[in-house]
Design a protein around this motif. Structure first.
Motif, PDB file in Angstrom:
ATOM      1  N   ASP A   1      -3.076   5.760  11.792  1.00  0.00           N
ATOM      2  CA  ASP A   1      -4.528   5.859  11.985  1.00  0.00           C
ATOM      3  C   ASP A   1      -5.001   7.297  11.792  1.00  0.00           C
ATOM      4  O   ASP A   1      -6.180   7.545  11.561  1.00  0.00           O
TER       5      ASP A   1
ATOM      6  N   SER B   1      -7.124   8.123   8.674  1.00  0.00           N
ATOM      7  CA  SER B   1      -8.540   7.712   8.713  1.00  0.00           C
ATOM      8  C   SER B   1      -9.366   8.732   9.489  1.00  0.00           C
ATOM      9  O   SER B   1     -10.531   8.950   9.207  1.00  0.00           O
TER      10      SER B   1
ATOM     11  N   ARG C   1      -1.436  -3.842  -2.543  1.00  0.00           N
ATOM     12  CA  ARG C   1      -2.298  -5.003  -2.340  1.00  0.00           C
ATOM     13  C   ARG C   1      -1.532  -6.258  -1.929  1.00  0.00           C
ATOM     14  O   ARG C   1      -2.106  -7.335  -1.865  1.00  0.00           O
TER      15      ARG C   1
ATOM     16  N   ARG D   1      -4.428  12.733  -4.954  1.00  0.00           N
ATOM     17  CA  ARG D   1      -5.448  11.778  -5.416  1.00  0.00           C
ATOM     18  C   ARG D   1      -4.871  10.349  -5.442  1.00  0.00           C
ATOM     19  O   ARG D   1      -5.508   9.400  -4.997  1.00  0.00           O
TER      20      ARG D   1
ATOM     21  N   LYS E   1      -6.010   7.160  -3.166  1.00  0.00           N
ATOM     22  CA  LYS E   1      -6.376   5.908  -3.828  1.00  0.00           C
ATOM     23  C   LYS E   1      -5.507   4.753  -3.295  1.00  0.00           C
ATOM     24  O   LYS E   1      -6.021   3.693  -2.966  1.00  0.00           O
TER      25      LYS E   1
ATOM     26  N   ALA F   1      -6.584   3.928   0.308  1.00  0.00           N
ATOM     27  CA  ALA F   1      -7.832   3.171   0.420  1.00  0.00           C
ATOM     28  C   ALA F   1      -7.589   1.720   0.046  1.00  0.00           C
ATOM     29  O   ALA F   1      -8.052   0.808   0.718  1.00  0.00           O
TER      30      ALA F   1
ATOM     31  N   VAL G   1      -7.453  -2.443   2.173  1.00  0.00           N
ATOM     32  CA  VAL G   1      -8.184  -3.629   1.756  1.00  0.00           C
ATOM     33  C   VAL G   1      -7.283  -4.829   2.015  1.00  0.00           C
ATOM     34  O   VAL G   1      -6.122  -4.838   1.649  1.00  0.00           O
TER      35      VAL G   1
ATOM     36  N   VAL H   1      -6.385 -10.666  -0.898  1.00  0.00           N
ATOM     37  CA  VAL H   1      -6.923 -12.026  -0.843  1.00  0.00           C
ATOM     38  C   VAL H   1      -5.874 -12.987  -1.390  1.00  0.00           C
ATOM     39  O   VAL H   1      -5.370 -12.799  -2.491  1.00  0.00           O
TER      40      VAL H   1
ATOM     41  N   LYS I   1      -4.868 -16.120  -3.211  1.00  0.00           N
ATOM     42  CA  LYS I   1      -5.605 -16.995  -4.128  1.00  0.00           C
ATOM     43  C   LYS I   1      -5.409 -18.461  -3.763  1.00  0.00           C
ATOM     44  O   LYS I   1      -6.314 -19.261  -3.882  1.00  0.00           O
TER      45      LYS I   1
END
Lengths: 238, 559
Positions: free
Chosen positions: B100, B103, B180, B277, B281, B284, B288, B291, B293
């Motif tokens: 944490d 963040s 992801r 960088r 990236k 971040a 997320v 998802v 599918k």
């Protein structure tokens, strides 16, 4: 002071913020309201640099965030809805760490700590570990940390949550006082009464889009002359 | 540079808060308990640590006496660097992607390069603690001139920083592709835990290979040269470090040390600046939620008894949380593997198995003896193999900050207790199956022995689950921030396991002494087994009654 143009942020297939345009003026208290999952926190996180926008432009104090993020961050202070604070630090250590990061000299740092700690009635606890603080006290220490360097822009996500009435009153007074000195305050809230009484302008966001923006009178005249902000909000976000 | 220093200072303050700020540590009850637990752990393992260091120092003398001191030094550096690589993989991931802290830092006016750079330094400092128990004592014992000691210290710092920076670069690049994945954190925890097992088993296998090699004294120099060449190719930092420590010419040693220091600083800076960088990236995107599918179609469950719902919730939670899974559900599988593997791969393995068979063969087989032996193995073996795989001792603790749900839901105490016991029973019984299978394959026991074994397992599981739950009801650790803390820093579990092993040791010791003094014979085993069976059953009943009574009394006092 804050300018967002065509800002988009998607998470997978979900578009959390959809082509958002918004301008917040200098010395303005700006309320950002919307239902859960409307895109408030995502927008705020993009302004403070935690999330990167997929496209669009974010400017703070005329500086593009993408071009000079550090300069933008020097102007901003941010308190999240559920602030993470270093639990193994004492209150003093945490505030001193922030003072170091913002490059505050010892004198002004000590003055700010004393002033805000007194305002939030937390002086007695500054030598204790943050792990021993209650949720409200952690919120207070996060707010003091945010105010410490007298930021030009104060961005708060649900700042009243967890604060006792007296501390909430103190925060509102500090927000008003800051604005008189030219500070911009941008905050999200679910408390309509706070938004009505405190904000110069309000924006309502729903499904990632701004559905209403302006002063309370402007919003009322556009949507429901005799309605309260709560009624307008419920109608617009149905 | 100023901010880099501020961030390093902050990280060190957080890592070593107890040492740097003991007054505040002892004042806050939460950190006080944690600090005392650290001290206790240190006191317990301190003895082992001293023994380990002494053992290492003894090895230095043995190797030096055979003219292989340099080889031992090389092996020491390689072991240390391997350890850093191995531990660094998880440390870097956890500090960069699952903390944490990042963040909190991102909205502050500090550059991503400074954040990354400071994290690499703090991981390096943490890793250097291992140098204190490996490289440092070996170097002191090995001995040398002033430059030798300087090289040992600066070399450790440089080699560690360089290694950690390289690991970070690889992980930052990989995380751009893997960030992801759904449940990435859990997935990585499972992968790293498997790596620990593979590391332990692989190390034992390598030791065995080493033992099997017939090395003549004549071929030793060539073998060392070949080995060094391979190591230096894989770990060039170790080569520079060794040159700085052992070459005869000072200019050569100085050059190697400077080159090592410069490489470390350059690579650290390159990774911090070029990787920042990509790191931000990846970070971040990692936040997320991926998802899925294809959502799984689930059947709507029918109405179940409440205790069963609680048991299923416990079982699902343990299976889905890697820390719980490895510490509770899989321990029954892991212990036999970790214990049996070195026995089976070594030459002594065959002897060990024939010894076991011999002991077993020496038994006087009769129905009564078979039942007695089966009972005793089940009753006592399930304490050894099963006590760590029971979930009741952490059942209330695992509720943590969700305890309000337990306190407010209209669920009867009987269902709360029974549900948790059923889950614990399932894990403990399933946990002993691999060990039972190994025993069965080795001994091929008669049916009555197998039945008696499972009776013993069942009754012991009943006792330990009830007593475990009772302990957790009495003093649950509810204030934790991650599952690791709930399990690993839990005094209840530690004391319960220690007490169980102590009890087991006492019973075995008593039995051995009784046999030695001819106070009991094989024919007494059934009687002894039945006495222990009744004892375990009674203790289980007492635990159960107390658990139900205390759960009701203490439900609203948990906080």
């Amino acid at each position: 002071m804050i300018e967002l143009k065509g800002v988009v942020k998607s998470f997978g297939e979900k578009r959390a913020v959809d082509n958002l345009d918004l301008t917040v003026e200098d010395g303005e208290i700006f309320g950002f309201i919307g239902p859960n999952g409307a895109g408030k926190t995502t927008t705020i996180k993009m302004i403070v640099g935690i999330l990167e926008a997929d496209c669009g432009e974010i400017k703070v104090g005329g500086i593009r965030l993408q071009e000079d993020p550090l300069e933008v961050k020097r102007m901003i202070s941010y308190v999240p809805d559920n602030p993470f604070i270093y639990e193994k630090m004492t209150g003093y250590q945490y505030l001193n760490f922030l003072g170091d990061v913002y490059g505050l000299d010892k004198e002004s740092r000590n003055m700010s700590i004393a002033r805000y700690a007194q305002a939030f009635e937390i002086e007695e606890n500054l030598k204790d570990y943050i792990s021993g603080y209650s949720h409200g006290m952690q919120q207070k220490i996060a707010l003091i940390g945010a105010l410490l360097h007298e930021p030009k822009v104060l961005i708060l996500d649900e700042p009243m949550v967890g604060l006792d009435p007296k501390s909430a009153f103190t925060l509102k007074e500090l927000m008003k006082e800051g604005c008189q000195k030219g500070r911009t305050v941008f905050f999200s809230t679910h408390i309509m009464e706070v938004a009505e009484k405190l904000c110069h302008r309000i924006a309502i966001i729903n499904h990632g889009k701004i559905v209403a923006v302006g002063t309370l009178e402007e919003i009322k005249s556009k949507f429901k002359e005799d309605g309260s902000l709560e009624e307008i909000f419920l109608e617009l976000t149905e | 540079m100023r901010n880099l220093w501020n961030l390093i200072k902050k990280d060190l303050l957080l890592e070593f808060s107890f040492i740097l700020n003991p007054a505040a540590s002892l004042k806050d009850p939460k950190t006080r308990k944690r600090s005392l637990l650290y001290l206790l752990t240190l006191a317990i393992f301190g003895g082992y640590l001293i023994y380990f260091i002494n053992y290492l120092l003894g090895l230095v003398d043995i190797f030096k006496a055979q003219g292989l001191g340099e080889l031992f030094l090389l092996l020491g550096l390689v072991t240390y660097t391997s350890l850093i690589i191995f531990l660094g993989i998880s440390q870097v991931l956890s500090k960069l992607y699952f903390s944490d802290d990042i963040s909190m830092l991102l909205p502050l006016p500090v550059s991503a390069a400074d954040i990354l750079g400071s994290k690499l330094i703090s991981i390096t400092v943490n890793s250097l603690l291992f140098a204190l128990i490996t490289v440092l004592p070996i170097s002191i014992k090995y001995g040398g001139d002033w430059f030798f000691y300087l090289s040992a210290i600066l070399g450790a710092v440089a080699a560690t920083l360089l290694t950690i920076s390289l690991i970070a670069m690889i992980e930052i690049v990989l995380m751009r592709f893997f960030n992801r994945l759904p449940n990435l954190k859990s997935l990585l925890q499972i992968v790293s835990m498997f790596m620990v097992i593979i590391f332990v088993l692989g190390f034992q296998w390598l030791m065995k290979l080493g033992q099997d090699m017939n090395i003549s004294p004549e071929s030793l120099p060539q073998l060392i040269e070949e080995l060094s060449g391979k190591i230096y190719l894989l770990l060039p930092q170790v080569k520079l470090w060794m040159i700085a420590l052992t070459e005869s010419a000072l200019w050569e040693r100085l050059g190697a040390l400077l080159l090592l220091l410069a490489s470390a600083l350059i690579i650290w800076q390159l990774v911090s600046r070029l990787g920042s960088r990509l790191f931000i990236k990846g970070l971040a995107d990692n936040r997320v939620i991926a998802v899925r599918k294809h959502m799984l179609k689930r059947k709507t469950p029918g109405v179940r008894p409440v205790f069963l719902d609680i048991a299923l919730k416990e079982i699902a939670e343990i299976l889905k949380t890697p820390i719980y899974f490895f510490n509770i559900a899989s321990i029954g599988v892991l212990i036999p593997i970790l214990l049996m593997f070195p026995i089976l791969i070594n030459e002594g393995g065959d002897n060990f198995l024939s010894d076991i068979n011999g002991l077993y063969g020496a038994l006087e087989f009769s129905l009564g003896n078979n039942i007695g032996v089966g009972l005793l193995i089940g009753l006592l073996g399930s304490i050894f193999f099963g006590v760590t795989s029971q979930s009741a001792v952490s059942s209330i603790t695992r509720e943590g900050k969700r305890l309000w749900l337990v306190q407010t839901l209209p669920v009867k105490v009987k269902d709360q207790v029974n549900g948790r016991l059923v889950a614990s029973y399932v894990f403990q019984t399933v946990g002993i199956l691999p060990s039972a299978l190994i025993l069965w394959l080795l001994l091929r026991p008669p049916l009555e022995m197998v039945v008696a074994f499972f009776l013993g397992v069942g009754i012991t599981a009943w006792m330990t689950s009830n007593l475990g739950l009772l302990i957790d009801i009495l003093r649950p650790k509810l204030n934790w921030d991650n599952p690791q803390e709930a399990i690993k820093q839990n005094m209840n579990i530690f004391l319960f396991v220690m007490a169980s092993f102590g009890y087991l040791g006492l019973i075995i010791f008593s039995l051995v002494k009784l046999f030695e003094n001819k106070l009991i014979e094989y024919s007494s085993l059934l009687g002894i087994g039945l006495v222990i069976l009744v004892l375990h059953a009674l203790l289980g009943v007492i635990g159960y009654i107390l658990s139900r009574r205390l759960f009701k009394k203490r439900l609203n006092k948990f906080n």
